[in-house]
Design a protein around this motif. Structure first.
Motif, PDB file in Angstrom:
ATOM      1  N   GLU A 337       0.935  -1.227   0.003  1.00 56.88           N
ATOM      2  CA  GLU A 337       0.134   0.281  -0.061  1.00 56.88           C
ATOM      3  C   GLU A 337       0.602   1.392  -0.601  1.00 56.88           C
ATOM      4  N   LEU A 338       2.252   1.003   0.647  1.00 59.45           N
ATOM      5  CA  LEU A 338       2.686   2.548   0.646  1.00 59.45           C
ATOM      6  C   LEU A 338       3.298   2.810  -0.362  1.00 59.45           C
ATOM      7  N   PHE A 339       3.702   2.100  -1.379  1.00 61.66           N
ATOM      8  CA  PHE A 339       4.838   2.044  -2.560  1.00 61.66           C
ATOM      9  C   PHE A 339       3.337   1.877  -3.642  1.00 61.66           C
ATOM     10  N   CYS A 340       2.833   0.810  -3.617  1.00 63.15           N
ATOM     11  CA  CYS A 340       1.965   0.789  -5.116  1.00 63.15           C
ATOM     12  C   CYS A 340       2.541   1.386  -5.882  1.00 63.15           C
ATOM     13  N   SER A 341       2.689   2.605  -7.013  1.00 66.65           N
ATOM     14  CA  SER A 341       2.986   2.087  -8.565  1.00 66.65           C
ATOM     15  C   SER A 341       5.059   2.086  -8.635  1.00 66.65           C
ATOM     16  N   LYS A 342       5.244   1.996  -7.174  1.00 65.11           N
ATOM     17  CA  LYS A 342       6.932   1.852  -7.480  1.00 65.11           C
ATOM     18  C   LYS A 342       7.559   0.683  -7.446  1.00 65.11           C
ATOM     19  N   ILE A 343       6.415  -0.155  -6.733  1.00 68.33           N
ATOM     20  CA  ILE A 343       6.791  -1.607  -6.643  1.00 68.33           C
ATOM     21  C   ILE A 343       6.912  -2.413  -8.299  1.00 68.33           C
ATOM     22  N   ILE A 344       8.102  -2.762  -8.551  1.00 74.77           N
ATOM     23  CA  ILE A 344       8.729  -3.525  -9.907  1.00 74.77           C
ATOM     24  C   ILE A 344       8.894  -4.804  -9.452  1.00 74.77           C
ATOM     25  N   ASP A 345       8.861  -5.421  -8.582  1.00 71.58           N
ATOM     26  CA  ASP A 345       8.400  -6.976  -8.376  1.00 71.58           C
ATOM     27  C   ASP A 345       8.042  -7.311  -7.602  1.00 71.58           C
ATOM     28  N   THR A 346       7.233  -8.005  -7.078  1.00 70.75           N
ATOM     29  CA  THR A 346       7.255  -8.510  -5.782  1.00 70.75           C
ATOM     30  C   THR A 346       6.343 -10.311  -6.282  1.00 70.75           C
ATOM     31  N   ALA A 347       6.884 -10.918  -4.655  1.00 75.26           N
ATOM     32  CA  ALA A 347       6.233 -12.511  -4.831  1.00 75.26           C
ATOM     33  C   ALA A 347       5.977 -12.846  -4.247  1.00 75.26           C
ATOM     34  N   VAL A 348       5.378 -13.644  -3.186  1.00 71.98           N
ATOM     35  CA  VAL A 348       5.023 -14.330  -1.677  1.00 71.98           C
ATOM     36  C   VAL A 348       5.062 -15.342  -1.937  1.00 71.98           C
ATOM     37  N   ASN A 349       6.025 -16.443  -0.858  1.00 71.23           N
ATOM     38  CA  ASN A 349       6.308 -18.157  -0.852  1.00 71.23           C
ATOM     39  C   ASN A 349       5.670 -18.140   0.496  1.00 71.23           C
ATOM     40  N   GLU A 350       5.188 -19.212  -1.020  1.00 67.51           N
ATOM     41  CA  GLU A 350       4.141 -19.975  -1.085  1.00 67.51           C
ATOM     42  C   GLU A 350       4.163 -21.256  -0.201  1.00 67.51           C
ATOM     43  N   ASN A 351       5.322 -21.292   0.738  1.00 72.67           N
ATOM     44  CA  ASN A 351       5.760 -22.162   1.481  1.00 72.67           C
ATOM     45  C   ASN A 351       5.496 -21.797   3.353  1.00 72.67           C
ATOM     46  N   TYR A 352       5.571 -20.464   2.896  1.00 70.28           N
ATOM     47  CA  TYR A 352       5.366 -19.508   4.069  1.00 70.28           C
ATOM     48  C   TYR A 352       4.743 -20.355   5.364  1.00 70.28           C
ATOM     49  N   SER A 353       5.347 -20.596   6.183  1.00 72.12           N
ATOM     50  CA  SER A 353       5.102 -21.739   7.543  1.00 72.12           C
ATOM     51  C   SER A 353       4.712 -20.571   8.807  1.00 72.12           C
ATOM     52  N   GLY A 354       4.822 -18.988   8.359  1.00 72.74           N
ATOM     53  CA  GLY A 354       4.658 -18.556   9.848  1.00 72.74           C
ATOM     54  C   GLY A 354       5.936 -18.659  10.669  1.00 72.74           C
ATOM     55  N   ASN A 355       7.112 -19.643  10.642  1.00 73.84           N
ATOM     56  CA  ASN A 355       7.959 -19.546  11.116  1.00 73.84           C
ATOM     57  C   ASN A 355       8.890 -19.255  10.817  1.00 73.84           C
ATOM     58  N   VAL A 356       9.637 -18.343  11.065  1.00 69.18           N
ATOM     59  CA  VAL A 356      10.723 -17.692  10.309  1.00 69.18           C
ATOM     60  C   VAL A 356      12.417 -17.842  11.260  1.00 69.18           C
ATOM     61  N   LEU A 357      12.989 -19.004  10.693  1.00 68.39           N
ATOM     62  CA  LEU A 357      14.553 -19.077  11.368  1.00 68.39           C
ATOM     63  C   LEU A 357      15.629 -19.111  10.250  1.00 68.39           C
ATOM     64  N   SER A 358      15.176 -18.450   8.738  1.00 66.86           N
ATOM     65  CA  SER A 358      15.898 -18.772   7.734  1.00 66.86           C
ATOM     66  C   SER A 358      15.342 -17.811   6.799  1.00 66.86           C
ATOM     67  N   SER A 359      16.575 -16.826   5.994  1.00 65.52           N
ATOM     68  CA  SER A 359      15.663 -16.149   4.551  1.00 65.52           C
ATOM     69  C   SER A 359      14.882 -17.398   4.097  1.00 65.52           C
ATOM     70  N   SER A 360      15.092 -18.268   4.529  1.00 65.07           N
ATOM     71  CA  SER A 360      14.454 -19.126   2.234  1.00 65.07           C
ATOM     72  C   SER A 360      12.827 -19.167   3.421  1.00 65.07           C
ATOM     73  N   GLU A 361      12.660 -18.621   4.750  1.00 66.86           N
ATOM     74  CA  GLU A 361      11.486 -19.015   5.310  1.00 66.86           C
ATOM     75  C   GLU A 361      10.507 -17.735   5.104  1.00 66.86           C
ATOM     76  N   ARG A 362      10.775 -16.488   4.511  1.00 69.39           N
ATOM     77  CA  ARG A 362      10.373 -14.997   5.172  1.00 69.39           C
ATOM     78  C   ARG A 362       8.684 -14.885   3.696  1.00 69.39           C
TER      79      ARG A 362
END
Length: 383
Positions: A337-362
């Motif tokens: 919402e904050l950057f809106c039109s300034k975003i040039i790429d984005t994605a969500v981690n489909e394997n996200y579990s809610g427990n972020v212990l390393s960079s692969s889990e963000r």
């Protein structure tokens, strides 16, 4: 330069390798991608995909030999870097030495080479499985596996009991069952992207890094340019170039991480003889400097010369580029919402579990580009 008719093998198929795959296809190169499988982005975009454990180096080499590939490459991973260099050696392609690969994928050996070469590093020692730890003074310390990346098995410890627990965890994460214990350096953190030609080093970009802090120091954001004064920039370049030589880096991409304390002293945290991850090498460099780092990596793999002009970049770009990582859906939506039109790429981690212990889990990421006039706005979100 004409790439028509060329074939390239790419080791790995995650989101970072997918950038490399798409660049090769853009250049008209036939892509042969080797990875574990599981529907990764690169698997779907490859011209040819082979499901195989990326540590099965001989098996992948035999297939590359049969295919008569013109080059082999990978980015952002020490594990795949080892496979790439094994295959390059077997095929007789240009590569860094085996000594270089050992020094840039084992943090303990790296520390030894840097110390011997006079590069500034933190105090360190190694811990092995079933080894009795000596009592240490001057806490805190950082504990990490000697041979992993992405904040896996990383912990900050403040006493001996925490140290024992952290060493056990990091050893379990290590392929070699070894951990490194090193002095914790307070200060700002930066990463440096470089390209080497026959032992000459070209610094392409200095990036400001933002992490979660203790205990795991997982990257939250990266910002380029780093907005540092010219004297500090030159000092960083000198320190990193010397360190790359100490680690016997001669060809291709490298990714260095440093910290600078309040006294202005530079300490080298680690260096990889491959492009950095987190979209720093693949996206931030080209947006910030106009240097096409992915193209350089492909040219290196194909054994093609890179001119100095291709490494110079553009110093007049009046914009700021950043990748911001979210650890939950709420933060992700706020950035959206904050950057809106300034975003040039984005994605969500489909394997996200809610427990972020390393960079692969963000949870996900946004790559954002804003004019220089909005740098404070983006810095506030990074911090």
């Amino acid at each position: 330069m004409n790439f028509t008719g060329k074939k390239i093998a790419i080791i790995g198929a995650n989101e970072y390798q997918n950038r490399l795959i798409l660049k090769a296809k853009e250049l008209g190169i036939e892509t042969h991608v080797f990875s574990w499988g599981g529907g990764e982005a690169g698997e779907l975009n490859a011209d040819n995909f082979y499901q195989v454990d990326v540590t099965k180096r001989q098996e992948i080499f035999e297939k590359c030999k049969l295919l008569k590939v013109d080059g082999v490459c990978s980015i952002a991973s020490d594990l795949t870097n080892l496979t790439v260099n094994y295959i390059r050696e077997k095929l007789g392609h240009i590569k860094n030495s085996n000594d270089c690969l050992e020094l840039t994928t084992n943090k303990y050996l790296m520390r030894g080479a840097l110390k011997a070469g006079g590069s500034p590093i933190p105090y360190y020692q190694v811990a092995k499985k079933n080894q009795n730890l000596i009592e240490l003074c001057h806490f805190p310390y950082i504990v990490k596996p000697v041979d992993r990346s992405g904040s896996r098995g990383v912990n900050l410890v403040h006493n001996f009991d925490q140290l024992q627990k952290a060493v056990k965890e990091s050893i379990e994460e290590s392929f070699l069952s070894e951990s490194i214990i090193e002095e914790f350096i307070e200060g700002d953190e930066y990463s440096i992207e470089s390209y080497s030609k026959n032992g000459s080093h070209f610094i392409l970009q200095i990036t400001k890094k933002y992490t979660t802090g203790a205990p795991r120091f997982i990257e939250r954001a990266h910002l380029a340019p780093a907005f540092i004064d010219i004297k500090l920039e030159e000092k960083i370049k000198q320190v990193v170039s010397k360190a790359l030589t100490n680690l016997k880096v001669e060809f291709g991409s490298s990714h260095s991480e440093i910290k600078i304390n309040e006294a202005g002293e530079i300490k080298i945290i680690e260096i990889g003889s491959r492009m950095g991850g987190d979209f720093i090498g693949s996206d931030l460099v080209i947006q910030n400097t106009k240097v096409d780092f992915l193209r350089l990596e492909i040219m290196n793999a194909l054994g093609q010369d890179v001119s100095d002009s291709e490494l110079t970049g553009d110093k007049e770009i009046e914009s700021v580029i950043s990748v911001i990582f979210s650890f939950d859906e709420k933060h992700y939506n706020q950035v959206q919402e904050l950057f809106c039109s300034k975003i040039i790429d984005t994605a969500v981690n489909e394997n996200y579990s809610g427990n972020v212990l390393s960079s692969s889990e963000r949870y996900g990421y946004h790559i954002i580009k804003v004019p220089n006039s909005e740098v404070m706005k983006i810095k506030q979100v990074c911090q």
